[in-house]
Write an enzyme that holds these catalytic residues in place. Sequence first.
Site, mmCIF file in Angstrom:
data_model
loop_
_atom_site.group_PDB
_atom_site.id
_atom_site.type_symbol
_atom_site.label_atom_id
_atom_site.label_comp_id
_atom_site.label_asym_id
_atom_site.label_seq_id
_atom_site.Cartn_x
_atom_site.Cartn_y
_atom_site.Cartn_z
ATOM 1 N N MET A 189 0.800 -1.234 0.000
ATOM 2 C CA MET A 189 0.000 0.000 0.000
ATOM 3 C C MET A 189 0.832 1.283 0.000
ATOM 4 O O MET A 189 0.314 2.361 -0.309
ATOM 5 C CB MET A 189 -0.929 0.003 1.217
ATOM 6 C CG MET A 189 -2.011 -1.041 1.129
ATOM 7 S SD MET A 189 -3.341 -0.544 0.009
ATOM 8 C CE MET A 189 -4.371 0.378 1.150
ATOM 9 N N HIS A 194 -0.851 3.917 -3.204
ATOM 10 C CA HIS A 194 -2.187 4.043 -2.603
ATOM 11 C C HIS A 194 -2.161 4.948 -1.382
ATOM 12 O O HIS A 194 -2.969 5.882 -1.265
ATOM 13 C CB HIS A 194 -2.718 2.656 -2.217
ATOM 14 C CG HIS A 194 -4.125 2.670 -1.713
ATOM 15 N ND1 HIS A 194 -4.460 3.083 -0.432
ATOM 16 C CD2 HIS A 194 -5.286 2.347 -2.312
ATOM 17 C CE1 HIS A 194 -5.776 2.989 -0.280
ATOM 18 N NE2 HIS A 194 -6.300 2.552 -1.402
ATOM 19 N N ASP A 195 -1.234 4.691 -0.467
ATOM 20 C CA ASP A 195 -1.147 5.495 0.755
ATOM 21 C C ASP A 195 -0.027 6.521 0.684
ATOM 22 O O ASP A 195 0.303 7.143 1.696
ATOM 23 C CB ASP A 195 -0.932 4.584 1.968
ATOM 24 C CG ASP A 195 -2.182 3.770 2.286
ATOM 25 O OD1 ASP A 195 -3.246 4.038 1.691
ATOM 26 O OD2 ASP A 195 -2.087 2.858 3.141
ATOM 27 N N THR A 196 0.586 6.642 -0.495
ATOM 28 C CA THR A 196 1.686 7.612 -0.665
ATOM 29 C C THR A 196 1.348 8.488 -1.874
ATOM 30 O O THR A 196 0.288 9.076 -1.910
ATOM 31 C CB THR A 196 3.025 6.863 -0.859
ATOM 32 O OG1 THR A 196 2.889 5.926 -1.936
ATOM 33 C CG2 THR A 196 3.427 6.125 0.415
#
Length: 339
Positions: A189, A194-196
């Site tokens: 992720m 996605h989370d970066t």
Amino acid sequence: MQLTLATFFALATLSVGTMAAPTSNHHHHRDQHKGKAFDHILQVWFENQDFDVVNEISTWKTLAKEGILLDNFNAITHPSEPNYVAAAGGSNFGIDNDDYYNIPANISTIYDLLEKKDLTWKVYQDGIPSVGYTGYHSGQYVRKHNPAVIFDSVAQNPKRLANIVPGTQLDADIKDDNLPNWMFYTPDMLNDAHDTNATYAGNWLERFYKTTLSKPNLLDKTLVLLTFDENASYPKRNRVWSLLLGAIPKHLKGTSDKTYYTHYSTLNTVEQNWDLGSLGRGDAEKQSNNVFEFLSKTVGYKNTHISENAIPLNNNTITGLLTGKSFNQTHPQGGSPPP
Ligand SMILES: *[C@@H]1O[C@H](CO)[C@@H](O)[C@H](O)[C@H]1NC(C)=O
Ligand SMILES: *[C@@H]1O[C@H](CO)[C@@H](O)[C@H](O)[C@H]1NC(C)=O
Ligand SMILES: *[C@@H]1O[C@H](CO)[C@@H](O)[C@H](O)[C@H]1NC(C)=O
Ligand SMILES: *[C@@H]1O[C@H](CO)[C@@H](O)[C@H](O)[C@H]1NC(C)=O
Ligand SMILES: *[C@@H]1O[C@H](CO)[C@@H](O)[C@H](O)[C@H]1NC(C)=O
């Protein structure tokens, strides 16, 4: 109803279980594994970035010089999970969110078509806690980005679950010169953006290219597709930055291709390459299944020209068989999902 379904799935699993198992050593059937245009394919999927954003970042731009930039490659829908499901099943089956789903074991997938021809496959999952893990998430690993485990034809079959392996297994398989024919790599992720963000993922990709993708044992004989599950902007067309590397003609390095593609194009390209037949879903629709243009003659498939104004936005929810039927939706009070 519950009992009937459970019995049905158990029966369906039995029939899947009797199908030919992938051979562990592909050297035994080398000829059968020869595709018309390539012998191995690897997809690496990133997350939720817009084409224009990715295309401005130096790490991605540098890599594009090694491949064919696909200028008109489109995701199927939003959010993530239905796109990953479509990549293996040719449909999202009505999945319209990222919940814990079990797709009935009677639903055919690319894994059935590959195994019927004795072709091998593996799904490499960065950060998965164990081989064949069926849980919802663990650390930076998420089930919604795994294109195999959501199908019960895989999750209820131990032989197939053994094909869902940690990302690090790819280096081992390259070293052993034991690459499966069909490969899918999901970065975790953070690494998949996605989370970066696309800068972070580009830095990861630059390292991954150096340590793994560029190894001659992989790159010389594998068609590599880098793509994204979906665009970040829902009101816009779902175009995603995509690049073909590896087993492509040398003179096409650093070029771009404007042919209209979707995630079903990758399925159809695989099906045409090994004469697998089709799943009869998006992979069989002329509107969505163009094969990669550079190999269309080699595999004997005629692409359809889709004019600019006929290109769908592909940004809407697609409902169907499983809409409203996730584990979460049918167990609103929680509880444990199926093992
Ligand atoms: C995807 O999102 C970006 C950023 O908003 C936008 O520029 C682009 O037009 C969208 N769609 C396409 C077709 O790239
Ligand atoms: C598979 O099973 C589901 C659930 O029982 C059923 O609704 C569906 O029609 C079946 N699909 C096929 C292709 O047999
Ligand atoms: C991307 O993330 C990095 C941290 O990994 C941060 O330093 C950078 O500012 C972010 N870039 C953008 C455009 O948000
Ligand atoms: C898809 O894009 C159209 C056009 O911008 C927009 O009207 C619609 O709301 C979008 N759909 C979703 C689900 O965002
Ligand atoms: C869906 O179910 C999984 C597995 O039980 C759980 O971990 C997750 O939090 C649930 N998600 C939502 C959105 O309720």
